[in-house]
Write a protein that holds these residues in place. Structure first.
Motif, PDB file in Angstrom:
ATOM      1  N   THR A  98      23.503  31.957  91.478  1.00  0.00           N
ATOM      2  CA  THR A  98      23.674  33.398  92.058  1.00  0.00           C
ATOM      3  C   THR A  98      22.935  33.648  93.490  1.00  0.00           C
ATOM      4  N   VAL A  99      23.470  34.289  94.231  1.00  0.00           N
ATOM      5  CA  VAL A  99      23.053  34.614  95.506  1.00  0.00           C
ATOM      6  C   VAL A  99      22.428  36.223  95.392  1.00  0.00           C
ATOM      7  N   VAL A 100      21.378  36.175  95.967  1.00  0.00           N
ATOM      8  CA  VAL A 100      20.710  37.467  96.172  1.00  0.00           C
ATOM      9  C   VAL A 100      21.564  37.868  97.801  1.00  0.00           C
ATOM     10  N   MET A 101      22.178  39.025  97.856  1.00  0.00           N
ATOM     11  CA  MET A 101      22.886  39.244  99.057  1.00  0.00           C
ATOM     12  C   MET A 101      22.106  40.353  99.666  1.00  0.00           C
ATOM     13  N   ALA A 102      22.369  40.529 100.948  1.00  0.00           N
ATOM     14  CA  ALA A 102      21.971  41.717 101.604  1.00  0.00           C
ATOM     15  C   ALA A 102      23.248  42.149 102.604  1.00  0.00           C
ATOM     16  N   ALA A 103      23.451  43.283 102.449  1.00  0.00           N
ATOM     17  CA  ALA A 103      24.482  43.916 103.227  1.00  0.00           C
ATOM     18  C   ALA A 103      24.206  45.041 104.018  1.00  0.00           C
ATOM     19  N   THR A 104      24.092  44.985 105.372  1.00  0.00           N
ATOM     20  CA  THR A 104      23.801  46.241 106.293  1.00  0.00           C
ATOM     21  C   THR A 104      24.956  46.830 106.777  1.00  0.00           C
ATOM     22  N   VAL A 105      24.959  48.189 106.833  1.00  0.00           N
ATOM     23  CA  VAL A 105      25.951  48.977 107.415  1.00  0.00           C
ATOM     24  C   VAL A 105      25.494  49.836 108.695  1.00  0.00           C
ATOM     25  N   ASN A 106      26.019  49.605 109.686  1.00  0.00           N
ATOM     26  CA  ASN A 106      25.248  50.292 110.986  1.00  0.00           C
ATOM     27  C   ASN A 106      25.568  51.805 111.132  1.00  0.00           C
ATOM     28  N   SER A 107      25.416  52.376 111.906  1.00  0.00           N
ATOM     29  CA  SER A 107      25.776  53.750 112.282  1.00  0.00           C
ATOM     30  C   SER A 107      27.260  54.184 112.631  1.00  0.00           C
ATOM     31  N   LYS A 108      27.984  52.950 112.859  1.00  0.00           N
ATOM     32  CA  LYS A 108      29.295  53.000 113.055  1.00  0.00           C
ATOM     33  C   LYS A 108      30.148  52.453 111.924  1.00  0.00           C
ATOM     34  N   GLY A 109      29.566  52.036 110.941  1.00  0.00           N
ATOM     35  CA  GLY A 109      30.092  51.737 109.600  1.00  0.00           C
ATOM     36  C   GLY A 109      30.496  50.493 109.424  1.00  0.00           C
ATOM     37  N   GLU A 110      30.082  49.640 110.457  1.00  0.00           N
ATOM     38  CA  GLU A 110      30.215  48.103 110.528  1.00  0.00           C
ATOM     39  C   GLU A 110      29.278  47.355 109.596  1.00  0.00           C
ATOM     40  N   ILE A 111      29.893  46.649 108.786  1.00  0.00           N
ATOM     41  CA  ILE A 111      29.263  45.764 107.705  1.00  0.00           C
ATOM     42  C   ILE A 111      29.079  44.439 108.134  1.00  0.00           C
ATOM     43  N   GLU A 112      27.842  43.904 107.555  1.00  0.00           N
ATOM     44  CA  GLU A 112      27.199  42.657 107.777  1.00  0.00           C
ATOM     45  C   GLU A 112      26.889  42.191 106.429  1.00  0.00           C
ATOM     46  N   LYS A 113      27.143  40.903 106.081  1.00  0.00           N
ATOM     47  CA  LYS A 113      26.357  40.287 104.598  1.00  0.00           C
ATOM     48  C   LYS A 113      25.800  38.884 105.043  1.00  0.00           C
ATOM     49  N   LYS A 114      24.340  38.698 104.454  1.00  0.00           N
ATOM     50  CA  LYS A 114      23.867  37.618 104.609  1.00  0.00           C
ATOM     51  C   LYS A 114      23.136  37.175 103.260  1.00  0.00           C
ATOM     52  N   GLY A 115      23.154  35.964 102.785  1.00  0.00           N
ATOM     53  CA  GLY A 115      22.628  35.482 101.669  1.00  0.00           C
ATOM     54  C   GLY A 115      21.039  35.138 101.997  1.00  0.00           C
ATOM     55  N   LEU A 116      20.271  35.777 101.153  1.00  0.00           N
ATOM     56  CA  LEU A 116      18.932  35.494 101.002  1.00  0.00           C
ATOM     57  C   LEU A 116      18.356  34.666 100.578  1.00  0.00           C
ATOM     58  N   PHE A 117      18.609  34.129  99.119  1.00  0.00           N
ATOM     59  CA  PHE A 117      17.984  33.235  98.498  1.00  0.00           C
ATOM     60  C   PHE A 117      18.885  33.071  97.219  1.00  0.00           C
ATOM     61  N   ARG A 118      18.878  31.783  96.544  1.00  0.00           N
ATOM     62  CA  ARG A 118      19.438  31.702  95.273  1.00  0.00           C
ATOM     63  C   ARG A 118      18.607  31.830  94.177  1.00  0.00           C
ATOM     64  N   ARG A 119      19.045  32.053  93.088  1.00  0.00           N
ATOM     65  CA  ARG A 119      18.332  32.534  91.922  1.00  0.00           C
ATOM     66  C   ARG A 119      17.452  31.077  91.639  1.00  0.00           C
ATOM     67  N   GLY A 120      17.927  30.144  91.842  1.00  0.00           N
ATOM     68  CA  GLY A 120      17.220  28.726  91.344  1.00  0.00           C
ATOM     69  C   GLY A 120      15.953  28.531  92.083  1.00  0.00           C
ATOM     70  N   GLU A 121      16.277  29.054  93.536  1.00  0.00           N
ATOM     71  CA  GLU A 121      15.093  28.868  94.485  1.00  0.00           C
ATOM     72  C   GLU A 121      14.053  29.730  94.285  1.00  0.00           C
ATOM     73  N   ALA A 122      14.469  30.711  93.736  1.00  0.00           N
ATOM     74  CA  ALA A 122      13.250  31.848  93.622  1.00  0.00           C
ATOM     75  C   ALA A 122      12.587  31.779  92.197  1.00  0.00           C
ATOM     76  N   GLU A 123      13.236  31.236  91.248  1.00  0.00           N
ATOM     77  CA  GLU A 123      12.550  30.872  89.996  1.00  0.00           C
ATOM     78  C   GLU A 123      12.255  32.203  89.075  1.00  0.00           C
ATOM     79  N   ILE A 124      13.411  33.349  89.670  1.00  0.00           N
ATOM     80  CA  ILE A 124      13.414  34.645  88.742  1.00  0.00           C
ATOM     81  C   ILE A 124      14.793  34.985  89.069  1.00  0.00           C
ATOM     82  N   LYS A 125      14.858  36.044  88.165  1.00  0.00           N
ATOM     83  CA  LYS A 125      15.957  36.783  88.304  1.00  0.00           C
ATOM     84  C   LYS A 125      15.834  38.297  88.736  1.00  0.00           C
TER      85      LYS A 125
END
Length: 520
Positions: free
Chosen positions: A459-486
């Motif tokens: 499972t990926v913890v995802m970040a999605a940003t929306v700027n003042s024009k409504g433009e969306i960007e998505k980035k993967g932050l880390f996987r559940r297995g790497e963090a050892e937590i849910k």
């Protein structure tokens, strides 16, 4: 009140998902720690130079008794204290915990058979002990049990005023009544008044409160006609009211004209220029559809309507995050005049902008419970659907600047949806959302099938940003297995304009915080 964390975190950065800084996002992990009892954080209270404070609630889902926790800036717990106190020889639970002008407070109610007294306690920042309380409000000789009363605490935008509002319990066919107590930031009472609305309890649902900087109280409410049905004879059986309450006891009521539409999820706030703004979603067809946005702005001084509008969402909004074949089918239905509205969306955040415009943030949510009988045993199964995040930006004239849907698909069974939904970071220039997702959605561009959130360590913890024009960007932050937590997004908190505090656990007692830093 704006959440502000005043100290810097000095922590080791985690080399998550291949690199430490993903463009403008940095992931910083705190150490694992263990809490004394099964509990989870449910509210970020505030911070000072010695640490920050959070309310923890007992149980995996956070529905039990409340404790106040203090954490150091190494993200380790320092001390915790049960928020119940003895008042008049009786144990009372905290209704609200907050920080105002650098001081921690809690509000408790002493409830008798036909009375309820509201007490304010200062909390010591080192020991977390609540001091002797002083009564700031109360009711007596109520017709029905005072335990039926609902208590709300609201702060004005500049935190100079505080309203303590509680409903007065009475019979279903009696008129809705409540008492409002307005204080300054030192809790000197400015005014107190009991209000009786000319609407029966059973036919009125209070939706939202807000308090202006000059101490005026505003409420949005849904009013049913004669019976509590959403539809009658093919038409909406309710409307919405915007009510204002003054120190003199005067009530001003504005009926929000529905124009034959189904209004829903109406919210209200006061902008920096003093105008009262109310907005929400509406449907042309049903009480749970998402067809467009309603907007109302009222001059805060004279009460006159400045602007009002109903604006439909365009077909591009309705067809976001779909396969090409489904887009064709939806557009064909729209061309034929058929219903293409999106169901089951709810408003979570309502943001009044300085100029009187608004932003609304919501999410698609649906829970379905089925029952399977075998002999004398009936087993229920609940499936939770938490899908796209919706963001709508409306200008001060009521025009929709843009409306976007951030793609996600979260479907789980019999888990209370504790790993579903999202956490939001709201600033003047952008919005950021963090949620659990599937790795296949990392490069998703709004066209095609959205992969369902996985349940394993990939499972990926995802970040999605929306700027003042409504433009969306998505980035993967880390996987559940790497963090050892849910990660549990709904229990995470925005700390300030640049940092979000994510909460996660391995077991319910073994926990960890993660700082997400957004560079503006």
């Amino acid at each position: 009140m704006k959440r502000v964390l005043i100290a810097l975190f000095v922590l080791l950065s985690f080399n998550g998902y291949g690199q430490n800084v993903l463009d403008n996002i940095e992931v910083v992990f705190g150490p694992s720690f263990e809490v004394d009892k099964r509990s989870v954080p449910t509210e970020f209270v505030g911070s000072d130079e010695t640490g920050f404070y959070m309310v923890y609630s007992m149980g995996k889902k956070g529905f039990g008794d409340n404790y106040l926790y203090k954490f150091g800036y190494d993200l380790k717990p320092l001390i915790n204290k049960d928020l119940s106190v003895l008042t008049g020889g009786q144990k009372t639970e905290a209704d609200n915990v907050f920080m105002l002008k650098g001081q921690l407070y809690q509000i408790n109610r002493l409830i008798g058979p036909n009375s309820a007294m509201v007490y304010l306690h200062k909390i010591d920042h080192e020991t977390l002990e609540a001091g002797a309380g002083r009564q700031i409000a109360g009711m007596s000789d109520t017709e029905r049990s005072a335990s039926r009363s609902n208590l709300s605490v609201k702060f004005s935008l500049d935190s100079s005023k505080i309203a303590v509002v509680y409903t007065l319990p009475n019979k279903r066919k009696d008129f809705e009544s409540f008492e409002a107590n307005v204080f300054d930031s030192d809790f000197n009472k400015l005014w107190s008044q009991t209000f009786e609305l000319p609407y029966e309890n059973r036919l009125l649902d209070i939706q939202d409160y807000t308090l202006s900087n000059d101490g005026k109280l505003f409420i949005t409410a849904r009013r049913f006609y004669n019976t509590r049905r959403m539809k009658s004879e093919g038409e909406a059986n309710y409307d919405y009211l915007l009510l204002s309450f003054l120190e003199s006891g005067k009530i001003d009521s504005l009926n929000i004209q529905s124009e034959g539409k189904y209004l829903r999820s109406m919210r209200v706030d006061v902008s920096e220029n003093g105008d009262v703004v109310s907005a929400g979603f509406y449907s042309e067809n049903s009480s749970n559809g998402l067809g467009g946005a309603f907007y109302l702005r009222i001059n805060g001084e004279n009460g006159e309507v400045v602007s009002s509008s109903f604006k439909r969402f365009d077909i591009d909004f309705h067809t976001e995050n779909m396969t090409e074949n489904k887009v064709k089918r939806v557009k064909k239905r729209a061309d034929q005049g058929k219903n293409v509205e999106l169901p089951h969306y709810f408003i979570d955040e309502f943001i009044a902008k300085p100029d009187g415009g608004v932003q609304m943030i919501g999410e698609k949510r649906l829970e379905i419970t089925t029952y399977i009988s075998s002999g004398l045993i009936t087993v229920p199964t609940t499936t939770y659907y938490y899908d796209d995040i919706v963001v709508v930006d409306i200008d001060s004239e009521g025009q929709i600047k843009w409306a976007k849907r951030v793609a996600k698909k979260q479907q789980t069974t019999d888990d209370g949806a504790v790993y579903s939904s999202y956490s939001a970071s709201i600033t003047d220039n952008s919005l950021a959302f963090v949620f659990n997702d599937h790795a296949d959605n990392l490069d998703y561009d709004g066209v095609g099938k959205v992969a369902r959130m996985s349940k394993n360590k990939s499972t990926v913890v995802m970040a999605a940003t929306v700027n003042s024009k409504g433009e969306i960007e998505k980035k993967g932050l880390f996987r559940r297995g790497e963090a050892e937590i849910k990660i549990r997004p709904a229990l995470s908190q925005q700390l300030n304009d640049k940092e979000m505090l994510l909460f996660g656990h391995n077991t319910v007692r073994n926990q960890r915080f993660v700082i997400i830093k957004f560079e503006q």
